[in-house]
Write a protein that holds these residues in place. Structure first.
Motif, mmCIF file in Angstrom:
data_model
loop_
_atom_site.group_PDB
_atom_site.id
_atom_site.type_symbol
_atom_site.label_atom_id
_atom_site.label_comp_id
_atom_site.label_asym_id
_atom_site.label_seq_id
_atom_site.Cartn_x
_atom_site.Cartn_y
_atom_site.Cartn_z
ATOM 1 N N THR A 138 10.669 23.483 71.782
ATOM 2 C CA THR A 138 10.257 22.372 70.930
ATOM 3 C C THR A 138 11.446 21.534 70.473
ATOM 4 O OG1 THR A 138 10.355 23.791 68.983
ATOM 5 C CG2 THR A 138 8.226 23.602 70.092
ATOM 6 N N GLN A 139 12.664 22.001 70.680
ATOM 7 C CA GLN A 139 13.867 21.285 70.291
ATOM 8 C C GLN A 139 14.381 20.387 71.408
ATOM 9 O OE1 GLN A 139 15.177 21.665 67.154
ATOM 10 N NE2 GLN A 139 13.409 22.952 66.718
ATOM 11 N N GLY A 140 13.638 20.232 72.481
ATOM 12 C CA GLY A 140 14.068 19.395 73.592
ATOM 13 C C GLY A 140 15.120 20.055 74.460
ATOM 14 N N GLN A 141 15.214 21.368 74.403
ATOM 15 C CA GLN A 141 16.192 22.119 75.196
ATOM 16 C C GLN A 141 15.556 22.470 76.532
ATOM 17 O OE1 GLN A 141 16.135 25.116 72.308
ATOM 18 N NE2 GLN A 141 17.983 24.450 71.273
ATOM 19 N N CYS A 142 15.627 21.534 77.475
ATOM 20 C CA CYS A 142 14.953 21.808 78.733
ATOM 21 C C CYS A 142 15.762 21.304 79.915
ATOM 22 C CB CYS A 142 13.560 21.193 78.745
ATOM 23 S SG CYS A 142 13.505 19.474 78.262
ATOM 24 N N VAL A 143 15.395 21.825 81.055
ATOM 25 C CA VAL A 143 15.995 21.398 82.311
ATOM 26 C C VAL A 143 14.891 20.903 83.225
ATOM 27 C CG1 VAL A 143 17.944 22.990 82.154
ATOM 28 C CG2 VAL A 143 15.872 23.707 83.331
ATOM 29 N N GLU A 144 15.299 20.125 84.220
ATOM 30 C CA GLU A 144 14.388 19.656 85.250
ATOM 31 C C GLU A 144 14.917 20.130 86.592
ATOM 32 O OE1 GLU A 144 12.851 15.506 83.326
ATOM 33 O OE2 GLU A 144 14.748 15.465 84.412
ATOM 34 N N ALA A 145 14.010 20.353 87.528
ATOM 35 C CA ALA A 145 14.406 20.830 88.852
ATOM 36 C C ALA A 145 13.607 20.083 89.918
ATOM 37 C CB ALA A 145 14.153 22.325 88.971
ATOM 38 N N ARG A 146 14.212 19.990 91.102
ATOM 39 C CA ARG A 146 13.532 19.394 92.254
ATOM 40 C C ARG A 146 14.198 19.883 93.530
ATOM 41 N NH1 ARG A 146 15.446 13.147 93.098
ATOM 42 N NH2 ARG A 146 17.651 13.587 93.452
ATOM 43 N N VAL A 147 13.502 19.671 94.642
ATOM 44 C CA VAL A 147 14.076 19.904 95.965
ATOM 45 C C VAL A 147 14.581 18.565 96.476
ATOM 46 C CG1 VAL A 147 13.547 20.536 98.345
ATOM 47 C CG2 VAL A 147 12.596 21.866 96.473
ATOM 48 N N ALA A 148 15.806 18.559 96.977
ATOM 49 C CA ALA A 148 16.395 17.353 97.563
ATOM 50 C C ALA A 148 16.955 17.741 98.921
ATOM 51 C CB ALA A 148 17.494 16.792 96.670
ATOM 52 N N GLY A 149 16.228 17.404 99.968
ATOM 53 C CA GLY A 149 16.631 17.843 101.301
ATOM 54 C C GLY A 149 16.492 19.352 101.398
ATOM 55 N N ARG A 150 17.595 20.025 101.699
ATOM 56 C CA ARG A 150 17.575 21.488 101.799
ATOM 57 C C ARG A 150 18.269 22.136 100.611
ATOM 58 N NH1 ARG A 150 17.276 23.795 107.461
ATOM 59 N NH2 ARG A 150 18.133 25.502 106.280
ATOM 60 N N ARG A 151 18.270 21.457 99.481
ATOM 61 C CA ARG A 151 18.929 21.938 98.262
ATOM 62 C C ARG A 151 17.962 21.886 97.086
ATOM 63 N NH1 ARG A 151 22.996 24.220 100.647
ATOM 64 N NH2 ARG A 151 24.488 22.847 101.605
ATOM 65 N N VAL A 152 18.226 22.709 96.090
ATOM 66 C CA VAL A 152 17.509 22.667 94.818
ATOM 67 C C VAL A 152 18.476 22.080 93.799
ATOM 68 C CG1 VAL A 152 16.371 24.024 93.024
ATOM 69 C CG2 VAL A 152 16.129 24.694 95.422
ATOM 70 N N GLU A 153 18.020 21.083 93.061
ATOM 71 C CA GLU A 153 18.859 20.431 92.064
ATOM 72 C C GLU A 153 18.301 20.667 90.657
ATOM 73 O OE1 GLU A 153 20.585 16.687 94.624
ATOM 74 O OE2 GLU A 153 18.907 16.308 93.266
ATOM 75 N N ILE A 154 19.215 20.843 89.705
ATOM 76 C CA ILE A 154 18.861 21.088 88.311
ATOM 77 C C ILE A 154 19.640 20.106 87.450
ATOM 78 C CG2 ILE A 154 18.836 22.816 86.447
ATOM 79 C CD1 ILE A 154 17.180 23.584 88.884
ATOM 80 N N ARG A 155 18.985 19.547 86.429
ATOM 81 C CA ARG A 155 19.677 18.654 85.499
ATOM 82 C C ARG A 155 19.132 18.840 84.091
ATOM 83 N NH1 ARG A 155 17.092 12.732 87.058
ATOM 84 N NH2 ARG A 155 15.003 13.171 86.232
ATOM 85 N N ASP A 156 19.891 18.377 83.134
ATOM 86 C CA ASP A 156 19.498 18.379 81.724
ATOM 87 C C ASP A 156 18.548 17.207 81.512
ATOM 88 O OD1 ASP A 156 19.306 18.128 78.954
ATOM 89 O OD2 ASP A 156 21.445 18.425 78.613
#
Length: 65
Positions: A16-34
């Motif tokens: 609830t404090q906005g402490q989250c990450v996002e993830a996706r597949v990009a080509g043959r990699r998994v990417e994570i960001r704030d």
């Protein structure tokens, strides 16, 4: 978080404090960001490394690639 595709997905464990990450597949990699800094750095994993990372977080033990 459900199956990943090219769309950024927010973690289902977002606090609830906005402490989250996002993830996706990009080509043959998994990417994570704030999700609060979408133009900031992105962590990139191979599929095997991502599986090991998630297993480590779930169990506290690293699995072999």
């Amino acid at each position: 978080m459900g199956p990943l595709d090219e769309t950024w997905r927010v973690s289902t464990r977002t606090g609830t404090q906005g402490q989250c990450v996002e993830a996706r597949v990009a080509g043959r990699r998994v990417e994570i960001r704030d999700s609060k800094d979408r133009s900031g750095p992105v962590l990139t994993f191979t599929p095997g490394s991502w599986t090991s990372f998630v297993a480590f977080l779930d169990t506290g033990q690293r699995t072999a690639d």
